[in-house]
Design a protein around this motif. Structure first.
Motif, mmCIF file in Angstrom:
data_model
loop_
_atom_site.group_PDB
_atom_site.id
_atom_site.type_symbol
_atom_site.label_atom_id
_atom_site.label_comp_id
_atom_site.label_asym_id
_atom_site.label_seq_id
_atom_site.Cartn_x
_atom_site.Cartn_y
_atom_site.Cartn_z
ATOM 1 N N LYS A 1 -15.440 -16.514 105.654
ATOM 2 C CA LYS A 1 -14.668 -17.597 105.130
ATOM 3 C C LYS A 1 -14.535 -18.610 106.152
ATOM 4 O O LYS A 1 -13.372 -19.305 105.806
ATOM 5 N N SER A 2 -15.287 -18.713 107.021
ATOM 6 C CA SER A 2 -15.120 -19.788 108.246
ATOM 7 C C SER A 2 -14.990 -21.229 107.497
ATOM 8 O O SER A 2 -15.695 -21.320 106.572
ATOM 9 N N THR A 3 -14.399 -22.130 108.296
ATOM 10 C CA THR A 3 -14.452 -23.631 107.864
ATOM 11 C C THR A 3 -15.890 -24.084 107.923
ATOM 12 O O THR A 3 -16.173 -24.795 107.103
ATOM 13 N N TRP A 4 -16.602 -23.906 108.973
ATOM 14 C CA TRP A 4 -17.903 -24.252 109.329
ATOM 15 C C TRP A 4 -18.706 -23.203 108.820
ATOM 16 O O TRP A 4 -18.552 -21.888 109.121
ATOM 17 N N ARG A 5 -20.142 -23.637 108.249
ATOM 18 C CA ARG A 5 -21.070 -22.501 108.024
ATOM 19 C C ARG A 5 -22.419 -23.027 108.278
ATOM 20 O O ARG A 5 -22.761 -24.035 108.734
ATOM 21 N N TYR A 6 -23.162 -21.781 108.542
ATOM 22 C CA TYR A 6 -24.707 -21.911 108.790
ATOM 23 C C TYR A 6 -25.251 -22.623 107.827
ATOM 24 O O TYR A 6 -25.297 -22.304 106.552
ATOM 25 N N GLY A 7 -26.186 -23.638 107.938
ATOM 26 C CA GLY A 7 -27.021 -24.445 106.799
ATOM 27 C C GLY A 7 -26.200 -25.639 106.425
ATOM 28 O O GLY A 7 -26.897 -26.603 105.599
ATOM 29 N N LYS A 8 -24.872 -25.651 106.681
ATOM 30 C CA LYS A 8 -24.358 -26.971 106.245
ATOM 31 C C LYS A 8 -23.665 -27.620 107.548
ATOM 32 O O LYS A 8 -24.535 -28.830 107.854
ATOM 33 N N GLU A 9 -22.883 -27.123 108.105
ATOM 34 C CA GLU A 9 -22.317 -27.837 109.413
ATOM 35 C C GLU A 9 -23.026 -27.512 110.502
ATOM 36 O O GLU A 9 -23.544 -28.109 111.592
ATOM 37 N N ILE A 10 -23.470 -26.219 110.727
ATOM 38 C CA ILE A 10 -24.419 -25.582 111.815
ATOM 39 C C ILE A 10 -25.672 -25.561 111.461
ATOM 40 O O ILE A 10 -26.020 -24.724 110.346
ATOM 41 N N ILE A 11 -26.725 -26.099 112.224
ATOM 42 C CA ILE A 11 -27.915 -25.999 111.950
ATOM 43 C C ILE A 11 -28.854 -25.176 112.924
ATOM 44 O O ILE A 11 -28.495 -25.291 114.071
ATOM 45 N N ASP A 12 -29.202 -24.004 112.589
ATOM 46 C CA ASP A 12 -29.851 -23.099 113.579
ATOM 47 C C ASP A 12 -31.257 -23.431 113.708
ATOM 48 O O ASP A 12 -32.054 -23.169 112.539
ATOM 49 N N LEU A 13 -31.967 -23.961 114.764
ATOM 50 C CA LEU A 13 -33.139 -24.181 115.026
ATOM 51 C C LEU A 13 -33.931 -23.266 115.930
ATOM 52 O O LEU A 13 -35.130 -23.415 116.292
ATOM 53 N N THR A 14 -33.312 -22.034 115.839
ATOM 54 C CA THR A 14 -33.927 -21.077 116.884
ATOM 55 C C THR A 14 -35.270 -20.304 116.302
ATOM 56 O O THR A 14 -35.094 -19.839 115.178
ATOM 57 N N PRO A 15 -36.646 -20.538 117.151
ATOM 58 C CA PRO A 15 -37.705 -19.719 116.594
ATOM 59 C C PRO A 15 -37.199 -18.547 116.688
ATOM 60 O O PRO A 15 -36.680 -17.982 117.666
ATOM 61 N N SER A 16 -38.128 -17.756 115.712
ATOM 62 C CA SER A 16 -37.901 -16.105 115.824
ATOM 63 C C SER A 16 -38.382 -15.560 117.233
ATOM 64 O O SER A 16 -39.346 -16.222 117.681
ATOM 65 N N GLY A 17 -37.780 -14.606 117.913
ATOM 66 C CA GLY A 17 -38.164 -13.976 118.931
ATOM 67 C C GLY A 17 -37.521 -14.700 120.132
ATOM 68 O O GLY A 17 -37.645 -14.010 121.354
ATOM 69 N N ASN A 18 -36.595 -15.726 120.104
ATOM 70 C CA ASN A 18 -36.109 -16.469 121.119
ATOM 71 C C ASN A 18 -34.821 -15.677 121.435
ATOM 72 O O ASN A 18 -34.015 -15.025 120.701
ATOM 73 N N LYS A 19 -34.471 -15.520 122.663
ATOM 74 C CA LYS A 19 -33.326 -14.775 123.097
ATOM 75 C C LYS A 19 -32.023 -15.732 123.137
ATOM 76 O O LYS A 19 -31.032 -15.354 122.468
ATOM 77 N N ASN A 20 -32.260 -17.055 123.256
ATOM 78 C CA ASN A 20 -31.099 -17.868 123.023
ATOM 79 C C ASN A 20 -31.142 -18.661 121.868
ATOM 80 O O ASN A 20 -32.113 -19.074 121.603
ATOM 81 N N ARG A 21 -30.041 -19.039 121.260
ATOM 82 C CA ARG A 21 -29.953 -19.865 120.017
ATOM 83 C C ARG A 21 -30.115 -21.289 120.356
ATOM 84 O O ARG A 21 -29.667 -21.868 121.471
ATOM 85 N N ILE A 22 -30.626 -22.036 119.286
ATOM 86 C CA ILE A 22 -30.795 -23.472 119.413
ATOM 87 C C ILE A 22 -29.980 -24.072 118.233
ATOM 88 O O ILE A 22 -30.372 -23.874 117.153
#
Length: 82
Positions: A38-59
């Motif tokens: 129920k967070s105010t910010w959501r992935y795919g809306k305010e937060i865009i995850d550009l991390t390729p699969s297999g990466n240790k760190n998130r982009i």
């Protein structure tokens, strides 16, 4: 198929500067989205995850237009190169 147009995506540091808050605040909103459905910010809306699969760190990038139309407009203003 036409999707929603996403304007300029910002790094955490750039988003914080544009919104006039500390980067820690943006990181806290991201952590809240990680742990709370129920967070105010959501992935795919305010937060865009550009991390390729297999990466240790998130982009992660912030979509300023999803945060607020006025913030989105500020992010898309042409800026002068120095």
């Amino acid at each position: 198929m036409e999707g929603k147009k996403i304007g300029k995506l910002l790094s955490i540091k750039d988003a914080a500067q544009l919104m006039g808050v500390d980067p820690w605040t943006i990181r806290k909103l991201i952590a809240d989205a990680d742990n709370n459905k129920k967070s105010t910010w959501r992935y795919g809306k305010e937060i865009i995850d550009l991390t390729p699969s297999g990466n240790k760190n998130r982009i992660l990038r912030i979509n300023p237009a999803a945060v607020s139309p006025s913030v989105g407009a500020l992010a898309n203003l042409p800026c002068s190169e120095q």
